[in-house]
Design an enzyme around this catalytic site. Structure first.
Site, PDB file in Angstrom:
ATOM      1  N   GLY A   1      47.691 -41.509 -49.405  1.00 19.70           N
ATOM      2  CA  GLY A   1      48.017 -41.563 -47.883  1.00 19.70           C
ATOM      3  C   GLY A   1      48.890 -43.708 -47.918  1.00 19.70           C
TER       4      GLY A   1
ATOM      5  N   GLY B   1      45.469 -46.875 -55.549  1.00 18.38           N
ATOM      6  CA  GLY B   1      43.702 -46.995 -54.459  1.00 18.38           C
ATOM      7  C   GLY B   1      43.798 -48.588 -54.305  1.00 18.38           C
TER       8      GLY B   1
ATOM      9  N   GLY C   1      25.680 -60.673 -51.000  1.00 13.67           N
ATOM     10  CA  GLY C   1      25.003 -60.053 -52.327  1.00 13.67           C
ATOM     11  C   GLY C   1      25.651 -60.974 -53.424  1.00 13.67           C
ATOM     12  N   ALA C   2      24.586 -60.328 -54.671  1.00 10.42           N
ATOM     13  CA  ALA C   2      25.722 -61.203 -55.322  1.00 10.42           C
ATOM     14  C   ALA C   2      25.558 -60.453 -56.078  1.00 10.42           C
ATOM     15  CB  ALA C   2      24.292 -62.234 -56.241  1.00 10.42           C
TER      16      ALA C   2
ATOM     17  N   ILE D   1      30.775 -58.134 -56.786  1.00 11.41           N
ATOM     18  CA  ILE D   1      32.359 -58.542 -56.414  1.00 11.41           C
ATOM     19  C   ILE D   1      32.318 -59.760 -55.831  1.00 11.41           C
ATOM     20  CG2 ILE D   1      33.201 -57.689 -54.342  1.00 11.41           C
ATOM     21  CD1 ILE D   1      33.818 -55.498 -53.906  1.00 11.41           C
TER      22      ILE D   1
ATOM     23  N   THR E   1      27.711 -56.526 -50.287  1.00 10.37           N
ATOM     24  CA  THR E   1      26.407 -55.392 -50.362  1.00 10.37           C
ATOM     25  C   THR E   1      26.919 -53.713 -50.999  1.00 10.37           C
ATOM     26  OG1 THR E   1      26.484 -54.873 -48.431  1.00 10.37           O
ATOM     27  CG2 THR E   1      25.445 -57.589 -48.557  1.00 10.37           C
TER      28      THR E   1
ATOM     29  N   HIS F   1      38.228 -65.121 -89.379  1.00 14.93           N
ATOM     30  CA  HIS F   1      37.727 -66.038 -88.692  1.00 14.93           C
ATOM     31  C   HIS F   1      39.398 -66.939 -89.016  1.00 14.93           C
ATOM     32  CE1 HIS F   1      35.512 -69.213 -89.369  1.00 14.93           C
ATOM     33  NE2 HIS F   1      36.318 -70.469 -89.789  1.00 14.93           N
TER      34      HIS F   1
HETATM   35  P1  NAI Z   1      26.671 -54.251 -55.676  1.00 16.28           P
HETATM   36  O1  NAI Z   1      25.891 -53.142 -55.698  1.00 16.28           O
HETATM   37  O2  NAI Z   1      27.200 -54.422 -57.060  1.00 16.28           O
HETATM   38  O3  NAI Z   1      25.928 -55.760 -55.153  1.00 16.28           O
HETATM   39  C1  NAI Z   1      25.386 -55.719 -54.060  1.00 16.28           C
HETATM   40  C2  NAI Z   1      23.973 -56.562 -53.853  1.00 16.28           C
HETATM   41  O4  NAI Z   1      23.857 -57.178 -52.178  1.00 16.28           O
HETATM   42  C3  NAI Z   1      22.537 -56.491 -54.148  1.00 16.28           C
HETATM   43  O5  NAI Z   1      22.830 -57.106 -55.631  1.00 16.28           O
HETATM   44  C4  NAI Z   1      22.152 -56.421 -53.981  1.00 16.28           C
HETATM   45  O6  NAI Z   1      20.847 -56.319 -53.707  1.00 16.28           O
HETATM   46  C5  NAI Z   1      22.454 -57.388 -52.314  1.00 16.28           C
HETATM   47  N1  NAI Z   1      22.787 -56.534 -50.841  1.00 16.28           N
HETATM   48  C6  NAI Z   1      22.392 -55.699 -50.379  1.00 16.28           C
HETATM   49  N2  NAI Z   1      22.293 -55.689 -48.932  1.00 16.28           N
HETATM   50  C7  NAI Z   1      22.084 -56.737 -48.411  1.00 16.28           C
HETATM   51  C8  NAI Z   1      21.503 -58.090 -47.662  1.00 16.28           C
HETATM   52  N3  NAI Z   1      20.713 -57.248 -46.146  1.00 16.28           N
HETATM   53  N4  NAI Z   1      20.994 -59.398 -48.045  1.00 16.28           N
HETATM   54  C9  NAI Z   1      21.133 -60.056 -48.790  1.00 16.28           C
HETATM   55  N5  NAI Z   1      21.919 -58.959 -50.389  1.00 16.28           N
HETATM   56  C10 NAI Z   1      21.887 -57.881 -50.038  1.00 16.28           C
HETATM   57  O7  NAI Z   1      28.217 -54.566 -55.195  1.00 16.28           O
HETATM   58  P2  NAI Z   1      29.595 -55.279 -54.689  1.00 16.28           P
HETATM   59  O8  NAI Z   1      29.222 -56.349 -55.493  1.00 16.28           O
HETATM   60  O9  NAI Z   1      30.025 -55.301 -53.473  1.00 16.28           O
HETATM   61  O10 NAI Z   1      30.397 -53.961 -55.195  1.00 16.28           O
HETATM   62  C11 NAI Z   1      30.247 -52.410 -55.862  1.00 16.28           C
HETATM   63  C12 NAI Z   1      30.671 -51.413 -56.477  1.00 16.28           C
HETATM   64  O11 NAI Z   1      31.963 -51.957 -57.047  1.00 16.28           O
HETATM   65  C13 NAI Z   1      30.040 -51.844 -57.325  1.00 16.28           C
HETATM   66  O12 NAI Z   1      29.094 -50.420 -57.640  1.00 16.28           O
HETATM   67  C14 NAI Z   1      30.865 -52.102 -58.857  1.00 16.28           C
HETATM   68  O13 NAI Z   1      29.898 -52.017 -59.626  1.00 16.28           O
HETATM   69  C15 NAI Z   1      31.825 -52.349 -58.108  1.00 16.28           C
HETATM   70  N6  NAI Z   1      32.963 -53.045 -58.535  1.00 16.28           N
HETATM   71  C16 NAI Z   1      33.068 -53.366 -59.662  1.00 16.28           C
HETATM   72  C17 NAI Z   1      33.786 -54.439 -60.348  1.00 16.28           C
HETATM   73  C18 NAI Z   1      33.994 -54.742 -61.977  1.00 16.28           C
HETATM   74  O14 NAI Z   1      34.140 -54.060 -63.103  1.00 16.28           O
HETATM   75  N7  NAI Z   1      34.692 -55.309 -62.494  1.00 16.28           N
HETATM   76  C19 NAI Z   1      34.539 -55.725 -59.960  1.00 16.28           C
HETATM   77  C20 NAI Z   1      33.906 -55.290 -58.725  1.00 16.28           C
HETATM   78  C21 NAI Z   1      33.901 -54.008 -58.229  1.00 16.28           C
END
Ligand code: NAI
Length: 462
Positions: free
Chosen positions: A34, A40, A176-177, A180, A267, A441
């Site tokens: 869409g 995507g 959220g650490a 992303i 998050t 190397h």
């Molecule tokens: P994430 O699940 O990696 O991290 C979210 C963080 O937010 C967690 O550490 C959590 O404890 C924290 N959090 C949740 N609620 C909160 C609150 N109320 N206050 C403070 N902290 C809170 O999620 P993210 O970074 O949003 O990524 C989403 C998905 O996208 C993941 O599955 C990730 O693997 C994928 N992704 C992968 C990438 C890569 O492979 N390079 C790049 C971007 C995304």
């Protein structure tokens, strides 16, 4: 009414790869999308645009911090934000057009619009109903919402809005650490924003090896990123130009606020299947709201499959791609397979962070006897020559058999280096197998070999 062997819904890395493999296997294939462009989330508002911004800002960082030491004198470049966004957009465009080309080459029909599945064997797009012997749902994920936080994609943004902010914010608060938050937080920190990351847990990047988590956080702090750990964000308030973030510290329930020019909500993401009509079809779901599938990615409704972020497992583009190829094989009557034990994860910060297989914490919890081989990039001549001596390679191997169980890398090109270990693990290799393989190397990959050597009689350059 047109009729197909397979219709794939969604053209992200799961969907488009699956479509190509289906076509290659001789199936009459269509893909419903869409959006205006194919690819995507990953290509349009995710992996690819963020990597363009990470690259551009890393170049800036190099110019500001390392050029003078190399004898490259002169003023650091100034940032033309609009040009940087145009470069990012160009990167998106060339990639999405590339998929359009691949669709044409493989004679895949792109059905433009949003799909509904009125019944098994049928896909409705607009007023048209298409017949499909098999349907593959590959509709991905969307940012999860956070109670008390209203996203406007201008001041309070998800990863999507963070890629198109109208200016570089002076103060950015990241909620959220995770992957992303840290990738995009890095982008803005390098552009000069004061970045504060507010994280609920006591460690960054949940699920990662503990030693990597600690070192990664130390390096990010050195780059100027602030962290508030053990803090649950309660709410955000936004005006046209500013925002306020309220959080509570878990240790004493005290409430605090942070002012910001922009807030990035990172998050987590949730499976996306809005409008498909899977409730009415009676498709079984998991307790966590994902589409439930069996070992062959088949849902509870015959002829309907699902792959990628809508099903269980890590939300990673390459996991979706693998499932896309495997499900195509299944639909074509072959034997599709994904080795879920060997799926790498990469964070594209600087330094990069990469992992595959078990963490030390997981091995301890499983009571498994293991050994650790570690090597610091400070002992790697190539890394030192390019100001990339921070970080390490850590290989975990079975104590008795020496079989590699996992690897964790923080350092230069970690996201590429990890694949050497992935291949080794696919072949069931021992750490000694890696250690006995000649490595050129001077390359960063010597650090992987040294870590493998450290699982045995010891690394050479340490
Ligand atoms: P994430 O699940 O990696 O991290 C979210 C963080 O937010 C967690 O550490 C959590 O404890 C924290 N959090 C949740 N609620 C909160 C609150 N109320 N206050 C403070 N902290 C809170 O999620 P993210 O970074 O949003 O990524 C989403 C998905 O996208 C993941 O599955 C990730 O693997 C994928 N992704 C992968 C990438 C890569 O492979 N390079 C790049 C971007 C995304």
């Amino acid at each position: 009414m047109s009729s197909y062997d397979v219709i794939i819904i969604g053209s992200g890395p799961g969907g488009y790869v699956s479509a190509i493999r289906c076509a290659q296997l001789g199936l009459k294939t269509a893909c419903v999308e869409g959006r205006e462009t194919l690819g995507g989330t990953c290509l349009n508002v995710g992996c690819i645009p963020s990597k363009a911004l990470l690259h551009a800002t890393h170049m800036l960082h190099e110019a500001e911090h390392n050029f003078a030491d190399m004898g490259l004198k002169g003023k650091s470049p100034s940032v033309d934000w609009n040009q940087m966004l145009a470069y990012k957009q160009n990167t998106i465009d060339t990639n999405t057009k590339g998929i359009e080309f691949l669709f044409k080459k493989n004679k895949i029909d792109w059905i433009k619009g949003w799909a509904t599945i009125p019944e098994a064997g049928k896909v409705k797009v607009g007023d048209d109903i298409h017949e499909a012997k098999n349907i593959i749902i590959a509709t991905g994920s969307a940012p999860a919402s956070l109670p008390g936080v209203e996203v406007d994609e201008k001041i309070v943004v998800t990863s999507t809005g963070a890629l198109t902010l109208n200016k570089v914010p002076k103060k950015l608060v990241v909620i959220g650490a995770g992957v992303i938050g840290l990738e995009l937080g890095s982008v803005y920190a390098r552009l000069g924003s004061e970045v504060t990351v507010v994280e609920y847990l006591d460690a960054i990047t949940p699920g990662m090896d503990g030693e990597v988590q600690k070192n990664f956080m130390r390096l990010l702090k050195k780059q100027g990123i602030d962290f508030v750990m053990g803090a649950a964000v309660q709410s955000t308030e936004a005006s046209k130009t500013k925002a306020k973030v309220t959080y509570k510290l878990r240790k004493d329930d005290s409430e605090h606020t942070l002012d910001a020019d922009a807030v990035l909500v990172a998050t987590g993401r949730k499976p996306y299947y809005d409008g498909l009509g899977i409730d009415a079809l009676g498709v079984e779901m998991t307790q966590r709201g994902q589409i439930a599938v069996n070992d062959h990615w088949q849902t509870s409704v015959k002829g309907i499959y699902a792959i990628g972020d809508v099903i269980e497992g890590p939300m990673l583009a390459h996991k979706a791609e693998d499932e896309g190829m495997a499900v195509a094989e299944v639909v074509a009557g072959k034997h599709g397979h994904v080795n879920y034990g060997v799926i790498p994860g990469v964070i594209y910060t600087h330094p990069e962070v990469a992992n595959v297989g078990a963490t030390e914490e997981q091995l301890k919890e499983a009571g498994r006897a293991y050994k650790v081989g570690k090597f610091s990039f400070m002992g790697n001549a190539r890394a030192k020559a390019v100001f990339a001596g921070e970080g390490f390679v850590k290989i975990l191997a079975d104590k008795d058999t020496d079989r590699i169980l996992g690897a964790h890398i923080i350092g230069p090109a970690a996201g590429d280096l990890i694949h050497e270990v992935c291949v080794a693990m696919e072949f069931g290799a021992s750490a000694e197998d890696l250690a006995m393989t000649c490595h050129a190397h001077p390359t960063y990959s010597e650090a992987v070999r040294e870590a493998a050597l450290a699982c045995g009689d010891g690394a050479i350059h340490m």
